[in-house]
Design an enzyme around this catalytic site. Sequence first.
Site, PDB file in Angstrom:
ATOM      1  N   LEU A 268      54.462  59.621  44.757  1.00  0.00           N
ATOM      2  CA  LEU A 268      55.708  59.652  43.865  1.00  0.00           C
ATOM      3  C   LEU A 268      55.256  60.799  42.977  1.00  0.00           C
ATOM      4  O   LEU A 268      54.384  59.636  42.350  1.00  0.00           O
ATOM      5  CB  LEU A 268      56.740  58.325  43.932  1.00  0.00           C
ATOM      6  CG  LEU A 268      57.470  58.312  45.603  1.00  0.00           C
ATOM      7  CD1 LEU A 268      58.273  56.623  45.149  1.00  0.00           C
ATOM      8  CD2 LEU A 268      58.341  59.209  45.563  1.00  0.00           C
ATOM      9  N   ASP A 269      55.924  60.915  41.936  1.00  0.00           N
ATOM     10  CA  ASP A 269      55.887  61.100  40.423  1.00  0.00           C
ATOM     11  C   ASP A 269      55.883  60.313  39.775  1.00  0.00           C
ATOM     12  O   ASP A 269      56.219  59.159  39.931  1.00  0.00           O
ATOM     13  CB  ASP A 269      57.021  62.839  40.313  1.00  0.00           C
ATOM     14  CG  ASP A 269      57.124  63.600  40.721  1.00  0.00           C
ATOM     15  OD1 ASP A 269      55.802  64.193  40.887  1.00  0.00           O
ATOM     16  OD2 ASP A 269      57.884  64.529  40.337  1.00  0.00           O
ATOM     17  N   HIS A 270      55.180  60.338  38.372  1.00  0.00           N
ATOM     18  CA  HIS A 270      54.683  59.583  37.514  1.00  0.00           C
ATOM     19  C   HIS A 270      56.540  58.780  37.287  1.00  0.00           C
ATOM     20  O   HIS A 270      56.594  57.656  36.924  1.00  0.00           O
ATOM     21  CB  HIS A 270      54.241  59.871  36.372  1.00  0.00           C
ATOM     22  CG  HIS A 270      54.024  58.269  35.173  1.00  0.00           C
ATOM     23  ND1 HIS A 270      53.233  58.104  35.503  1.00  0.00           N
ATOM     24  CD2 HIS A 270      54.559  58.191  33.785  1.00  0.00           C
ATOM     25  CE1 HIS A 270      52.909  56.857  34.199  1.00  0.00           C
ATOM     26  NE2 HIS A 270      54.073  57.318  33.412  1.00  0.00           N
TER      27      HIS A 270
ATOM     28  N   THR B 242      59.195  58.837  38.704  1.00  0.00           N
ATOM     29  CA  THR B 242      59.929  58.359  39.785  1.00  0.00           C
ATOM     30  C   THR B 242      59.768  57.155  40.417  1.00  0.00           C
ATOM     31  O   THR B 242      59.029  56.954  40.413  1.00  0.00           O
ATOM     32  CB  THR B 242      59.951  59.785  40.707  1.00  0.00           C
ATOM     33  OG1 THR B 242      59.714  60.818  39.765  1.00  0.00           O
ATOM     34  CG2 THR B 242      60.443  59.247  42.064  1.00  0.00           C
TER      35      THR B 242
END
Length: 368
Positions: A97-99, A101
Site C-alpha cells: 500500500l502507498d505510504h 494509504t
Amino acid sequence: VGSTSISESMTPIPVSEEKETPAPPQNEEEQKKKTKTKTKKSQRPRIPVLQYHNEWVCVNKPAGITVHKNRNTRRQATLASTLKRQLARKVFPVHRLDHRTSGAILFAFNSQTCGNLHKALSKGTKHYVALLRGEWKHGEVGETVVVDRPVRVNDVEKDAVTKFTLLASCSGQPQPQQEDRTSANESYENTRDSEYFDYETMYDPSRCSLVLCEPLTGRTHQIRKHAWSLSQPILGDTQHGDSKVNRWWRQNRGLDRLALHCLSLDLPSLSEEEEEDIVATVSTGRTTFRSTTQDDNDETNNNDNHGDRMVCVAPLPPNFSSVLQHPELTDLWNTAKANEPRLLTEEYDEKGGSFGRYYRQRAEDTEC
C-alpha cells in the site's frame, strides 16, 4: 651550567576552595529539549491486528508509514520492521500500500506462504474507499464506472483497469442565483474561503464524492491516476491532486492525509490450511472465513473462486472517519453508510503479542 627541571621551576597554582554555583533553573521547554530522546521500542504505536494465523497475519496499516525499506526510508521505521518487533517473527509483505494509504494488508511468515497468498490475492478482490474532489458526474448512486486507461510505470505503459462505484456525493455550498453572484462574490472577498471559492466560475472546493474502488490490476498509484483521469483526483493527493483544494480541506475539514483506505480483502483460503481456517473464526463483520455449503456449491459451480474464502474488513481510521462524519457532510455520510454497511465496522485489535506457531492448536488441546 646548572639546569632546572620544568617541574621544579613551575609554581603551584592555588586551587579555589569555593564551590561551583548551581546553574539557574531552566524552563520546562528547555528541559524537554535536553531530555528529549528517541521513542523507546515499547512505547512505539501498536499496529492493529485484524487476523493472526500460524503462517500469515492481516493488519490494519495506518497512514504515513512505508510498508518496507527503500531508498527513501533511510533509517525510518517501516511497517515490516514494526511488525517484526511486535510479533517477534520475520514477516514478508504479500502486497503493498502507498505510504499515505491506510487499510488491510497481508504479511506472511515465510516465503512459500507469501507466494501462495500472492497467487490467491490475484484471484480475489480488493475494495478501497476514496474521497474525490467535486460532485460525481458519471452516474447515479450505486452505478459503476470502469476506467481502463493504461498507467505508465518506469516509463513503460501497462494495462490497468479500475472500477469506481458511487456511494454518496456532496453538492457543496448553496449556489446563488445569477443576479446575486456579483454581490455574493463581493461579500466573500474578505473571508478565508475567498482564496478558493469563485462564484463567477462556480468553483466550490467543498464538493466531494465518496466512491468504492476495485482495482482489477495492481499498478503503482493506479487508483490515484485513474481518479485524476476522471478529473476528480483523490483529496489529499499531493502528487496527482489539486493543491489548492487539498489545502482547503486541511484547513476547514481537518483532512491531513490521503483520503484513500483499503476497506476489505477477499481471496481464496490456502488449500492446506482450509480445515484450520474454518475453525479459526473471528467475530462476524470483521474477519471471517466463509464455508460454502452443498447448496451454495450447486449454485456457484461456474464460479472459479467458490469454496472457502478469507474475508478481512479494515475499519476506517479516526483521521479519516472524523472527516466523513463532519457536520457539513452529514447527508453524504448517512447515504454512504446505508449503501456500504462495512463503513460502520468498529475498530478492533486481536491482541496477544507473539502467538507463535500453531498457537490455536495448543489452545484447543489445553481446553480439552
